[in-house]
Scaffold this motif. Structure first.
Motif, PDB file in Angstrom:
ATOM      1  N   ALA A  18      -4.049 -30.727-105.249  1.00 47.53           N
ATOM      2  CA  ALA A  18      -4.090 -29.294-104.934  1.00 47.53           C
ATOM      3  C   ALA A  18      -3.929 -28.499-106.226  1.00 47.53           C
ATOM      4  CB  ALA A  18      -2.960 -28.940-103.960  1.00 47.53           C
ATOM      5  N   GLY A  19      -4.831 -27.566-106.434  1.00 49.44           N
ATOM      6  CA  GLY A  19      -4.754 -26.718-107.622  1.00 49.44           C
ATOM      7  C   GLY A  19      -5.890 -25.730-107.629  1.00 49.44           C
ATOM      8  N   ASP A  26      -9.091 -24.367-114.988  1.00 44.45           N
ATOM      9  CA  ASP A  26      -8.696 -24.993-113.719  1.00 44.45           C
ATOM     10  C   ASP A  26      -9.557 -26.227-113.444  1.00 44.45           C
ATOM     11  OD1 ASP A  26      -6.806 -23.012-113.139  1.00 44.45           O
ATOM     12  OD2 ASP A  26      -8.106 -21.961-111.716  1.00 44.45           O
ATOM     13  N   ARG A  30      -8.250 -30.066-113.119  1.00 46.98           N
ATOM     14  CA  ARG A  30      -8.390 -30.853-111.889  1.00 46.98           C
ATOM     15  C   ARG A  30      -9.150 -32.152-112.162  1.00 46.98           C
ATOM     16  NH1 ARG A  30      -5.873 -26.722-110.954  1.00 46.98           N
ATOM     17  NH2 ARG A  30      -4.393 -28.091-111.966  1.00 46.98           N
ATOM     18  N   ASP A  68     -11.151 -29.951 -96.663  1.00 48.83           N
ATOM     19  CA  ASP A  68      -9.923 -30.085 -97.442  1.00 48.83           C
ATOM     20  C   ASP A  68      -8.722 -30.357 -96.534  1.00 48.83           C
ATOM     21  OD1 ASP A  68     -11.502 -29.636 -99.650  1.00 48.83           O
ATOM     22  OD2 ASP A  68     -10.606 -27.722-100.193  1.00 48.83           O
ATOM     23  N   ALA A  80       0.431 -31.160-106.519  1.00 50.28           N
ATOM     24  CA  ALA A  80       0.077 -29.739-106.504  1.00 50.28           C
ATOM     25  C   ALA A  80       0.446 -29.041-107.803  1.00 50.28           C
ATOM     26  CB  ALA A  80       0.778 -29.047-105.337  1.00 50.28           C
ATOM     27  N   ASP A  81      -0.510 -28.321-108.367  1.00 53.67           N
ATOM     28  CA  ASP A  81      -0.272 -27.452-109.518  1.00 53.67           C
ATOM     29  C   ASP A  81       0.060 -26.073-108.959  1.00 53.67           C
ATOM     30  OD1 ASP A  81      -0.324 -25.785-111.723  1.00 53.67           O
ATOM     31  OD2 ASP A  81      -2.339 -26.371-112.372  1.00 53.67           O
ATOM     32  N   ILE A  82       1.327 -25.684-109.033  1.00 55.47           N
ATOM     33  CA  ILE A  82       1.738 -24.384-108.500  1.00 55.47           C
ATOM     34  C   ILE A  82       1.916 -23.345-109.603  1.00 55.47           C
ATOM     35  CG2 ILE A  82       2.753 -25.380-106.428  1.00 55.47           C
ATOM     36  CD1 ILE A  82       5.517 -24.940-107.720  1.00 55.47           C
ATOM     37  N   ASP A  86      -1.850 -19.971-106.896  1.00 54.45           N
ATOM     38  CA  ASP A  86      -3.068 -19.889-106.098  1.00 54.45           C
ATOM     39  C   ASP A  86      -2.718 -19.898-104.615  1.00 54.45           C
ATOM     40  OD1 ASP A  86      -6.170 -20.389-105.955  1.00 54.45           O
ATOM     41  OD2 ASP A  86      -5.242 -21.836-104.602  1.00 54.45           O
ATOM     42  N   VAL A  89      -3.523 -23.132-102.656  1.00 55.51           N
ATOM     43  CA  VAL A  89      -2.554 -24.208-102.882  1.00 55.51           C
ATOM     44  C   VAL A  89      -1.307 -23.963-102.040  1.00 55.51           C
ATOM     45  CG1 VAL A  89      -1.052 -25.313-104.595  1.00 55.51           C
ATOM     46  CG2 VAL A  89      -3.412 -24.714-105.201  1.00 55.51           C
ATOM     47  N   GLU A  92      -2.075 -24.949 -98.569  1.00 58.85           N
ATOM     48  CA  GLU A  92      -2.109 -26.410 -98.465  1.00 58.85           C
ATOM     49  C   GLU A  92      -0.696 -26.975 -98.406  1.00 58.85           C
ATOM     50  OE1 GLU A  92      -6.318 -27.018-100.892  1.00 58.85           O
ATOM     51  OE2 GLU A  92      -4.438 -26.963-102.014  1.00 58.85           O
ATOM     52  N   LEU A  93       0.194 -26.444 -99.226  1.00 57.49           N
ATOM     53  CA  LEU A  93       1.585 -26.899 -99.210  1.00 57.49           C
ATOM     54  C   LEU A  93       2.269 -26.530 -97.895  1.00 57.49           C
ATOM     55  CD1 LEU A  93       2.657 -26.143-102.875  1.00 57.49           C
ATOM     56  CD2 LEU A  93       2.232 -28.384-101.847  1.00 57.49           C
TER      57      LEU A  93
END
Length: 178
Positions: A18-19, A26, A30, A68, A80-82, A86, A89, A92-93
């Motif tokens: 996730a990112g 970006d 990824r 997704d 996940a890149d928080i 975003d 993301v 998704e979390l």
């Protein structure tokens, strides 16, 4: 609206990357993460490499959300890149958190009937009052006003949620549906 499918399994552990995917940095990050994670015993899904995220094919919010989310639901691990905050993301979390919470309740002995009784199905009513929407189709190239994360739009619509042009429209709809 496509239905999110969960009726498939794999013997190999599954993962999801996730990112943000909105600029060159970006995308490079990824792809780098995907390459590095190939060295693990987990099979990672990398949205930047998925056909549903190929912008040249003009994917819909439903296309992006459905594919997704299927991968998120089947994943054992979410990376996940928080750092970019975003909203996709974060959504998704949120889905991952809800899955873990349901598992936690089941481990505590709650039955499916209990869970459905005490955690009601949500009616989603979102508002998106941005003055740029009405004229955005009249712009080209770098002059197009910024848009909205299509994963989040797809998530709201997939839950039979509605997106209104203003908060007053939300109030109007709630008042009319008493």
């Amino acid at each position: 609206m496509k239905k999110v499918l969960i009726n498939y399994t794999s013997n190999q552990k599954q993962g999801y990357i996730a990112g943000g995917l909105f600029n060159e940095a970006d995308v490079k990050q990824r792809l780098y993460e995907g390459e590095q994670l190939k060295n693990t015993d987990i099979e990672f899904y990398n949205p930047i490499e998925a056909p549903c995220n190929d912008k040249s094919k003009l994917p819909t919010a439903d296309d992006i959300f459905t594919m997704d989310t299927e991968k998120i639901l089947k994943s054992d691990v979410i990376v996940a890149d928080i750092s970019t905050k975003d909203e996709g993301v974060m959504a998704e979390l949120g889905i991952a958190w809800a899955c873990n919470y349901i598992h936690q309740l089941a481990e505590e002995g709650y039955t499916l009937e209990d869970i459905l009784k005490y955690i009601p199905k949500k009616e989603i009513k979102a508002h998106l009052s941005d003055i740029r929407k009405t004229t955005s189709n009249q712009y080209e190239n770098n002059y197009i006003p910024w848009g909205f994360n299509q994963y989040v739009i797809g998530m709201i619509e997939n839950n039979d949620g509605k997106i209104y042009d203003s908060f007053n429209k939300v109030i109007e709809d709630i008042s009319n549906n008493k």
